[in-house]
Design an enzyme around this catalytic site. Structure first.
Site, PDB file in Angstrom:
ATOM      1  N   HIS A   1     -13.904 -18.334  36.270  1.00  0.00           N
ATOM      2  CA  HIS A   1     -14.959 -19.334  36.120  1.00  0.00           C
ATOM      3  C   HIS A   1     -16.288 -18.678  35.761  1.00  0.00           C
ATOM      4  CE1 HIS A   1     -17.802 -22.546  36.783  1.00  0.00           C
ATOM      5  NE2 HIS A   1     -18.481 -21.685  37.508  1.00  0.00           N
TER       6      HIS A   1
ATOM      7  N   CYS B   1     -11.795 -24.661  37.023  1.00  0.00           N
ATOM      8  CA  CYS B   1     -12.390 -25.972  37.287  1.00  0.00           C
ATOM      9  C   CYS B   1     -11.475 -27.113  36.863  1.00  0.00           C
ATOM     10  CB  CYS B   1     -13.750 -26.083  36.607  1.00  0.00           C
ATOM     11  SG  CYS B   1     -14.966 -24.967  37.352  1.00  0.00           S
TER      12      CYS B   1
ATOM     13  N   ASP C   1     -25.461  -8.040  28.394  1.00  0.00           N
ATOM     14  CA  ASP C   1     -24.342  -7.659  29.256  1.00  0.00           C
ATOM     15  C   ASP C   1     -24.833  -7.684  30.692  1.00  0.00           C
ATOM     16  OD1 ASP C   1     -25.800  -4.856  28.856  1.00  0.00           O
ATOM     17  OD2 ASP C   1     -24.601  -4.792  30.692  1.00  0.00           O
TER      18      ASP C   1
ATOM     19  N   SER D   1     -22.691   4.956  26.813  1.00  0.00           N
ATOM     20  CA  SER D   1     -22.594   6.409  26.638  1.00  0.00           C
ATOM     21  C   SER D   1     -22.022   7.119  27.848  1.00  0.00           C
ATOM     22  CB  SER D   1     -23.978   6.975  26.352  1.00  0.00           C
ATOM     23  OG  SER D   1     -24.794   6.776  27.512  1.00  0.00           O
ATOM     24  N   GLY D   2     -22.074   6.447  28.995  1.00  0.00           N
ATOM     25  CA  GLY D   2     -21.639   7.088  30.230  1.00  0.00           C
ATOM     26  C   GLY D   2     -22.809   7.634  31.022  1.00  0.00           C
ATOM     27  N   GLY D   3     -23.941   7.789  30.358  1.00  0.00           N
ATOM     28  CA  GLY D   3     -25.106   8.411  30.982  1.00  0.00           C
ATOM     29  C   GLY D   3     -25.704   7.615  32.129  1.00  0.00           C
TER      30      GLY D   3
ATOM     31  N   CYS E   1     -13.332 -24.558  32.294  1.00  0.00           N
ATOM     32  CA  CYS E   1     -12.532 -23.351  32.477  1.00  0.00           C
ATOM     33  C   CYS E   1     -11.269 -23.696  33.259  1.00  0.00           C
ATOM     34  CB  CYS E   1     -13.330 -22.267  33.198  1.00  0.00           C
ATOM     35  SG  CYS E   1     -13.391 -22.449  34.992  1.00  0.00           S
TER      36      CYS E   1
ATOM     37  N   CYS F   1     -17.647 -28.059  33.832  1.00  0.00           N
ATOM     38  CA  CYS F   1     -17.025 -26.833  33.314  1.00  0.00           C
ATOM     39  C   CYS F   1     -15.571 -27.077  32.923  1.00  0.00           C
ATOM     40  CB  CYS F   1     -17.090 -25.739  34.378  1.00  0.00           C
ATOM     41  SG  CYS F   1     -16.360 -24.164  33.864  1.00  0.00           S
TER      42      CYS F   1
END
Lengths: 383, 383
Positions: free
Chosen positions: B367, B341, B298, B125-127, B338, B336
């Protein structure tokens, strides 16, 4: 290495270098350029983002200045710089210095040349220099050389002569050391032509260097503002006329498109590609037509005129420069307000990372990113 | 995790419309922009694996959503994120709402067009940003009042304004504007904030001009008080929203208190709607919170820590700038896959981190994102 010429006209050459690389199966076209790297990596780009560019040069330029301080690590690694930096498929040319960061003058002696790494000054004697090359295992490397023919801002005949003498002495010493190492024998030594702006010294350097068993030649000391354009091109032509046809000619410190073309006409084959990096760092994007403009300074004035002053004033430039941005007629300054709402690609029809048909890079995106000091923008512009 | 992954053939898929309609009641309204299908549930914990269908594609949960500010992933491009398998990431409303501003983003075709990101986007929301970044903010019933750091103007972020900006951005999931207070705060302010958040939720729901394309999530508040939190849950679950976030946690409270509030929340949230636990991103926390019934996560930690040269590994993290890695020729993580790696050693990254080539940060960021997206919540998680 075998050089084949397909066309020669008025001093310039078109051709291919064959039987290159460790297995002798690689080729390189010339005129051409080398991929510029900093500490073994293209600036801001990873392997993936680099691969999006369709024609990455087959030979990568490494700089001794950025790698010499990692000598011990490379010695222990044993497998050479290509594998270490994650570019095992590339060929490598190791130059002494970085064309973007000028090193301070006054640190060359009869016995050594200094390079400047992140950790400070590193003194390279011929022996030390060759051991570092042994750890790097590049395909080609610039021989240790004295590139300082200037005394302050001006060339000095005495200093120019010394630069030639020293460079030849270094060359002979390094060739001797090369003979003693199997690893080094598989690398190609590039001889360096010095001599400042003194014609006799330049010719002497060319002739003497050509007598040695080098694989190619680097024309050093032609960058910067110390020489006029006319002098530079006259000297380059004179030098290349003395060099054997069957070996490549490299030049350092020349990156602007118009200057590159002039040097090609004067007989140079290979160039460094640091210019895009410099343009990126000042927040600009390369944008020019491939039609050759003989007077880029006039073109710049024509294009920009009076209005430019106000617009440049609006730009938030992190780096305080007295130079105008954009600096050359080959670039556009993405920070300018006129690009804020411009969602067109940077260059119409360009197939680089920034604007392939399926992945348009919007001009408007970049000012926001630049103003937010985002490194991805630099990465996008760096290609 | 004891439950095996259920295959499509053993459980008939619940159609998108049916999932939404059953929650809303028969014959109510426009097609939903979100559908959740529970694929498997753990026999011993509250963990579940789901398919979350959103306008820009299906996302398998549990899912970690990388956070990007100001329109990019700070060093990783949209294309790279896509190739790392990321199907949903976060756009930051606060920064984007201010600069470049919603009008410009709308002109660019929403945030998806602006970033050239074709997967799902979640905007906050930005809040939260304002309250935590700006000392001068003031919260009233109207909204949050603060001073823009970019040009000093006073701005009121109301529930309506927040939704207006997020509508312009066109994100697949939008967060309500909530009245956020620190989880360590006690007393009447916490209760006030909880009630206000409910009222602001209703205002956000009314203000959403695109409910058929953008999903507005409610955010459960109530601090660490089980009574307040339960009250909030009771009220907010009465509202017809496609998903719920558990907010007001991961900000300094003790782990024990944190987990109690998480499990209390998931106990009272509907099974058929996704649960987004905001701001949780340390590997251990992710596993525990999945077991407590959360689906979406997140955190800025992986990308933020990458910019200091810190690489995430199963045992914690590696501070790659430290001397001990100078001659460490392993990749960051042997297991890994990725791009970093696959190609680079710790030693090379160490050397590159000590140079001024930002490519080093891109490698570590890539990574860390891959690690977070694949690692703790990887495809083998359910088995």
């Amino acid at each position: 290495m075998k050089l084949s010429l397909s066309k020669v006209a008025q001093g310039y050459r078109l051709g291919t270098l064959n039987n290159l690389g460790r297995k002798g199966d690689r080729t390189m076209e010339f005129p051409g350029c080398l991929l510029y790297t900093r500490t073994g990596s293209a600036p801001h780009l990873t392997h993936d983002t680099l691969q999006v560019i369709s024609r990455v040069p087959v030979m990568t330029q490494l700089t001794l200045s950025s790698l010499a301080e990692h000598y011990e690590v490379l010695e222990e690694y044993k497998e050479g710089i290509g594998k270490f930096i994650g570019m095992p498929e590339s060929m490598f040319y190791c130059s002494l210095h970085d064309p973007v960061n000028p090193c301070p003058a006054g640190y060359v002696t009869n016995k050594s040349v200094s390079v400047w790494g992140v950790g400070g000054r590193l003194e390279m004697t011929a022996a030390k220099f060759m051991s570092v090359q042994q750890a790097l295992q590049p395909d080609w490397f610039q021989c240790l050389s004295d590139g300082e023919a200037l005394c302050g801002e001006v060339f000095s005949a005495k200093r120019a002569r010394k630069s030639v003498d020293r460079s030849l002495a270094f060359l002979d010493e390094c060739l001797k050391l090369q003979e003693q190492s199997e690893v080094l024998r598989s690398c190609v030594m590039i001889g360096v032509i010095e001599g400042g702006d003194i014609l006799e010294e330049r010719l002497r350097s060319a002739r003497e260097t050509a007598k040695r068993p080098v694989g190619g030649f680097l024309l050093d000391g032609f960058h910067g503002d110390a020489m006029t354009k006319e002098t530079r091109l006259q000297l380059i032509s004179a030098v290349t006329a003395e060099l054997p046809e069957d070996k490549p000619r490299l030049i350092c410190g020349i990156g602007q498109p118009d200057e590159v073309l002039e040097c090609i006409e004067a007989g140079v084959d290979l160039f460094e590609s640091f210019f895009p990096y410099q343009v990126t760092e000042r927040g600009c994007a390369l944008s020019f037509s491939f039609d050759y403009q003989p007077n880029p300074e006039d073109t710049l004035l024509q294009q920009n005129g009076e209005k430019e002053e106000g617009e440049i004033g609006d730009c938030i430039d992190k780096v305080t420069t007295t130079k105008r941005v954009p600096e050359t007629s080959f670039e556009i300054n993405l920070k300018e307000k006129k690009y804020r709402d411009d969602f067109g690609p940077v260059v119409e029809g360009c197939s680089c990372y920034c604007s392939p048909s399926t992945d348009p890079c919007k001009k408007a995106h970049n000012p926001c990113l630049l103003n937010c000091t985002d490194t991805v923008a630099r990465g996008l512009l760096g290609t | 995790m004891a439950a095996p992954r259920e295959s499509q053939s053993t459980r008939s898929p619940e159609p998108m419309a049916a999932v939404a309609a059953s929650a809303a009641g028969p014959g109510t309204r426009a097609p939903a922009a979100l559908a959740l299908r529970v694929v498997a549930e753990c026999g011993r914990s509250k963990a579940r694996a789901c398919e979350l269908r959103l306008p820009h594609g299906t996302v398998a949960t549990p899912v970690f959503m990388p956070v990007g500010t100001q329109g990019t992933m700070k060093g990783v491009t949209a294309a790279q994120l896509d190739s790392l398998g990321c199907r949903i990431c976060l756009g930051n409303t606060y920064h984007l709402g201010m600069r470049p501003g919603p009008e410009l983003i709308q002109k660019a075709g929403g945030l998806h067009g602006f970033m050239n990101w074709n997967q799902n986007l979640l905007t906050d929301s930005g809040g939260f940003q304002m309250v935590s970044l700006l000392a001068l903010s003031e919260v009233t019933e109207e909204g949050v009042r603060f001073r823009s750091p970019y040009d000093g103007t006073e701005i009121l972020l109301s529930p309506e304004k927040s939704v207006e900006i997020q509508n312009a951005l066109g994100s697949d999931i939008m967060m309500q504007l909530d009245d956020v207070v620190s989880s360590t705060l006690t007393g009447s302010r916490v209760e006030e904030a909880m009630h206000r958040s409910i009222r602001w939720l209703d205002r956000c729901i009314s203000a959403n001009r695109r409910p058929d394309q953008q999903n507005l999530f409610a955010i459960i508040q109530g601090g660490l008080d089980p009574v307040l939190r339960s009250k909030c849950l009771e009220e907010m679950t009465k509202r017809d929203v496609p998903g719920f976030a558990i907010g007001g946690l991961s900000g300094g409270e003790s782990k024990e208190q944190f987990w109690k509030m998480v499990t209390l929340s998931t106990d009272q949230l509907p099974r058929e709607k996704p649960r987004y636990l905001m701001g949780v991103g340390y590997a251990t926390d992710l596993v525990v919170c999945v077991a407590l019934g959360c689906d979406m996560f997140d955190c800025v930690f992986p990308t933020r820590t990458a910019r200091f040269g810190s690489a995430l590994v199963p045992t914690g993290n590696l501070q790659l700038k430290k001397k001990q890695f100078a001659k460490d020729f392993q990749p960051i993580d042997e297991a890994c896959t990725c791009p970093t790696c696959q190609r680079h050693t710790r030693a090379f990254l160490h050397a590159l981190l000590h140079s001024n080539n930002t490519a080093a940060l891109h490698h570590v960021t890539t990574h860390n994102i891959a690690y977070q997206v694949w690692g703790p919540l990887g495809p083998d998680f359910i088995g």
